[in-house]
Design a protein around this motif. Sequence first.
Motif, PDB file in Angstrom:
ATOM      1  N   THR A 163       0.834  -1.196   0.000  1.00  0.00           N
ATOM      2  CA  THR A 163       0.000   0.000   0.000  1.00  0.00           C
ATOM      3  C   THR A 163       0.868   1.244   0.000  1.00  0.00           C
ATOM      4  O   THR A 163       1.906   1.296   0.671  1.00  0.00           O
ATOM      5  CB  THR A 163      -0.936   0.036   1.216  1.00  0.00           C
ATOM      6  OG1 THR A 163      -0.150  -0.036   2.410  1.00  0.00           O
ATOM      7  CG2 THR A 163      -1.920  -1.114   1.187  1.00  0.00           C
ATOM      8  N   TRP A 164       0.436   2.215  -0.757  1.00  0.00           N
ATOM      9  CA  TRP A 164       1.168   3.470  -0.854  1.00  0.00           C
ATOM     10  C   TRP A 164       0.530   4.464   0.093  1.00  0.00           C
ATOM     11  O   TRP A 164      -0.686   4.652   0.104  1.00  0.00           O
ATOM     12  CB  TRP A 164       1.126   3.990  -2.288  1.00  0.00           C
ATOM     13  CG  TRP A 164       1.843   5.281  -2.473  1.00  0.00           C
ATOM     14  CD1 TRP A 164       3.186   5.474  -2.499  1.00  0.00           C
ATOM     15  CD2 TRP A 164       1.263   6.568  -2.664  1.00  0.00           C
ATOM     16  NE1 TRP A 164       3.487   6.795  -2.695  1.00  0.00           N
ATOM     17  CE2 TRP A 164       2.307   7.494  -2.799  1.00  0.00           C
ATOM     18  CE3 TRP A 164      -0.031   7.035  -2.728  1.00  0.00           C
ATOM     19  CZ2 TRP A 164       2.103   8.840  -2.995  1.00  0.00           C
ATOM     20  CZ3 TRP A 164      -0.240   8.379  -2.932  1.00  0.00           C
ATOM     21  CH2 TRP A 164       0.827   9.264  -3.067  1.00  0.00           C
ATOM     22  N   GLU A 165       1.350   5.102   0.906  1.00  0.00           N
ATOM     23  CA  GLU A 165       0.859   6.104   1.835  1.00  0.00           C
ATOM     24  C   GLU A 165       1.401   7.466   1.427  1.00  0.00           C
ATOM     25  O   GLU A 165       2.611   7.653   1.329  1.00  0.00           O
ATOM     26  CB  GLU A 165       1.294   5.766   3.257  1.00  0.00           C
ATOM     27  CG  GLU A 165       0.686   4.474   3.768  1.00  0.00           C
ATOM     28  CD  GLU A 165       1.136   4.133   5.172  1.00  0.00           C
ATOM     29  OE1 GLU A 165       1.636   5.031   5.869  1.00  0.00           O
ATOM     30  OE2 GLU A 165       0.991   2.966   5.542  1.00  0.00           O
ATOM     31  N   ASN A 166       0.494   8.390   1.209  1.00  0.00           N
ATOM     32  CA  ASN A 166       0.873   9.731   0.794  1.00  0.00           C
ATOM     33  C   ASN A 166       1.405  10.501   1.996  1.00  0.00           C
ATOM     34  O   ASN A 166       0.747  10.608   3.018  1.00  0.00           O
ATOM     35  CB  ASN A 166      -0.340  10.434   0.195  1.00  0.00           C
ATOM     36  CG  ASN A 166       0.001  11.791  -0.354  1.00  0.00           C
ATOM     37  OD1 ASN A 166       1.166  12.109  -0.563  1.00  0.00           O
ATOM     38  ND2 ASN A 166      -1.021  12.592  -0.606  1.00  0.00           N
ATOM     39  N   ASP A 167       2.590  11.030   1.865  1.00  0.00           N
ATOM     40  CA  ASP A 167       3.186  11.855   2.909  1.00  0.00           C
ATOM     41  C   ASP A 167       3.563  13.182   2.276  1.00  0.00           C
ATOM     42  O   ASP A 167       4.611  13.324   1.671  1.00  0.00           O
ATOM     43  CB  ASP A 167       4.424  11.173   3.508  1.00  0.00           C
ATOM     44  CG  ASP A 167       5.032  11.986   4.634  1.00  0.00           C
ATOM     45  OD1 ASP A 167       4.318  12.853   5.188  1.00  0.00           O
ATOM     46  OD2 ASP A 167       6.210  11.763   4.950  1.00  0.00           O
ATOM     47  N   ASP A 168       2.658  14.155   2.405  1.00  0.00           N
ATOM     48  CA  ASP A 168       2.913  15.448   1.791  1.00  0.00           C
ATOM     49  C   ASP A 168       3.288  16.520   2.815  1.00  0.00           C
ATOM     50  O   ASP A 168       3.116  17.701   2.578  1.00  0.00           O
ATOM     51  CB  ASP A 168       1.719  15.891   0.952  1.00  0.00           C
ATOM     52  CG  ASP A 168       0.428  15.914   1.739  1.00  0.00           C
ATOM     53  OD1 ASP A 168       0.444  15.538   2.923  1.00  0.00           O
ATOM     54  OD2 ASP A 168      -0.605  16.293   1.163  1.00  0.00           O
ATOM     55  N   THR A 169       3.791  16.079   3.954  1.00  0.00           N
ATOM     56  CA  THR A 169       4.226  17.054   4.959  1.00  0.00           C
ATOM     57  C   THR A 169       5.644  17.500   4.657  1.00  0.00           C
ATOM     58  O   THR A 169       6.486  16.723   4.206  1.00  0.00           O
ATOM     59  CB  THR A 169       4.184  16.438   6.369  1.00  0.00           C
ATOM     60  OG1 THR A 169       5.049  15.305   6.388  1.00  0.00           O
ATOM     61  CG2 THR A 169       2.785  16.020   6.746  1.00  0.00           C
ATOM     62  N   LEU A 170       5.897  18.766   4.897  1.00  0.00           N
ATOM     63  CA  LEU A 170       7.227  19.336   4.735  1.00  0.00           C
ATOM     64  C   LEU A 170       7.668  19.909   6.072  1.00  0.00           C
ATOM     65  O   LEU A 170       7.022  20.804   6.614  1.00  0.00           O
ATOM     66  CB  LEU A 170       7.228  20.439   3.669  1.00  0.00           C
ATOM     67  CG  LEU A 170       6.930  20.000   2.250  1.00  0.00           C
ATOM     68  CD1 LEU A 170       6.829  21.223   1.351  1.00  0.00           C
ATOM     69  CD2 LEU A 170       8.022  19.086   1.745  1.00  0.00           C
ATOM     70  N   ASN A 171       8.727  19.387   6.606  1.00  0.00           N
ATOM     71  CA  ASN A 171       9.251  19.869   7.875  1.00  0.00           C
ATOM     72  C   ASN A 171      10.268  20.973   7.600  1.00  0.00           C
ATOM     73  O   ASN A 171      11.461  20.755   7.587  1.00  0.00           O
ATOM     74  CB  ASN A 171       9.884  18.723   8.663  1.00  0.00           C
ATOM     75  CG  ASN A 171       8.860  17.665   9.024  1.00  0.00           C
ATOM     76  OD1 ASN A 171       7.730  17.990   9.275  1.00  0.00           O
ATOM     77  ND2 ASN A 171       9.285  16.425   9.031  1.00  0.00           N
ATOM     78  N   LEU A 172       9.755  22.168   7.364  1.00  0.00           N
ATOM     79  CA  LEU A 172      10.624  23.280   7.051  1.00  0.00           C
ATOM     80  C   LEU A 172      11.194  23.922   8.307  1.00  0.00           C
ATOM     81  O   LEU A 172      12.321  24.375   8.315  1.00  0.00           O
ATOM     82  CB  LEU A 172       9.879  24.322   6.224  1.00  0.00           C
ATOM     83  CG  LEU A 172       9.359  23.832   4.872  1.00  0.00           C
ATOM     84  CD1 LEU A 172       8.560  24.924   4.192  1.00  0.00           C
ATOM     85  CD2 LEU A 172      10.503  23.381   3.998  1.00  0.00           C
ATOM     86  N   MET A 173      10.379  23.977   9.334  1.00  0.00           N
ATOM     87  CA  MET A 173      10.821  24.573  10.586  1.00  0.00           C
ATOM     88  C   MET A 173      10.413  23.664  11.730  1.00  0.00           C
ATOM     89  O   MET A 173       9.357  23.028  11.673  1.00  0.00           O
ATOM     90  CB  MET A 173      10.178  25.957  10.774  1.00  0.00           C
ATOM     91  CG  MET A 173      10.596  26.962   9.721  1.00  0.00           C
ATOM     92  SD  MET A 173       9.829  28.567   9.955  1.00  0.00           S
ATOM     93  CE  MET A 173      10.517  29.075  11.493  1.00  0.00           C
ATOM     94  N   PRO A 174      11.228  23.560  12.749  1.00  0.00           N
ATOM     95  CA  PRO A 174      10.817  22.720  13.879  1.00  0.00           C
ATOM     96  C   PRO A 174       9.622  23.328  14.596  1.00  0.00           C
ATOM     97  O   PRO A 174       9.471  24.548  14.681  1.00  0.00           O
ATOM     98  CB  PRO A 174      12.052  22.715  14.768  1.00  0.00           C
ATOM     99  CG  PRO A 174      12.855  23.887  14.359  1.00  0.00           C
ATOM    100  CD  PRO A 174      12.518  24.166  12.937  1.00  0.00           C
TER     101      PRO A 174
END
Length: 177
Positions: A163-174
């Motif tokens: 299964t493919w899980e979409n991960d569209d989060t961007l950790n730009l800043m903590p």
Amino acid sequence: MKKDKEQSSFVNIGSSSLLIVFVILCLATFAILSISSAKSDFSLSEKLAKHKGQYYEASSKAEEVLEEIDAALADTASKNNSSNSSGDFMKSPYIDDVIKKLNDAQISDTAVSCKKTDKNLKVFYQIPLDDKQILNIELIVTDYTKNANYYAIQKWQVISTDTWENDDTLNLMPVIQ
């Protein structure tokens, strides 16, 4: 005159020496990049060779199952040698006998199933490649009185079971809490 000779040796290095140092640093950098690229290419080649080997093993197993299905279809055709009086191939006793013989059958440790529609009879089976992929085979049973073969291969394809899980989060800043 003595003052000119007593200057530090660093000042007398000259532009040609600096150029040679720069060239040596560039060559060392290119050598490291070449080694890194060669290692990446080698690991990719190993992965592709492993995948090809798994595919050919699964394809070989699928060919063995296909050979047994072909033999079962030939055996059923020889037992149902009489022509169908209605002229409809899908209503012939041959189709019913094929379904009885192949539906939910185990051929070489592979589950085989059938699905009958108004137009054709499909035979399905799957061969695992690895834990994330399978080789999916779909056959259509043909009218052996009109065709040279008992079946036609409809699908012979590799399908992903992972299964493919979409991960569209961007950790730009903590995140500060």
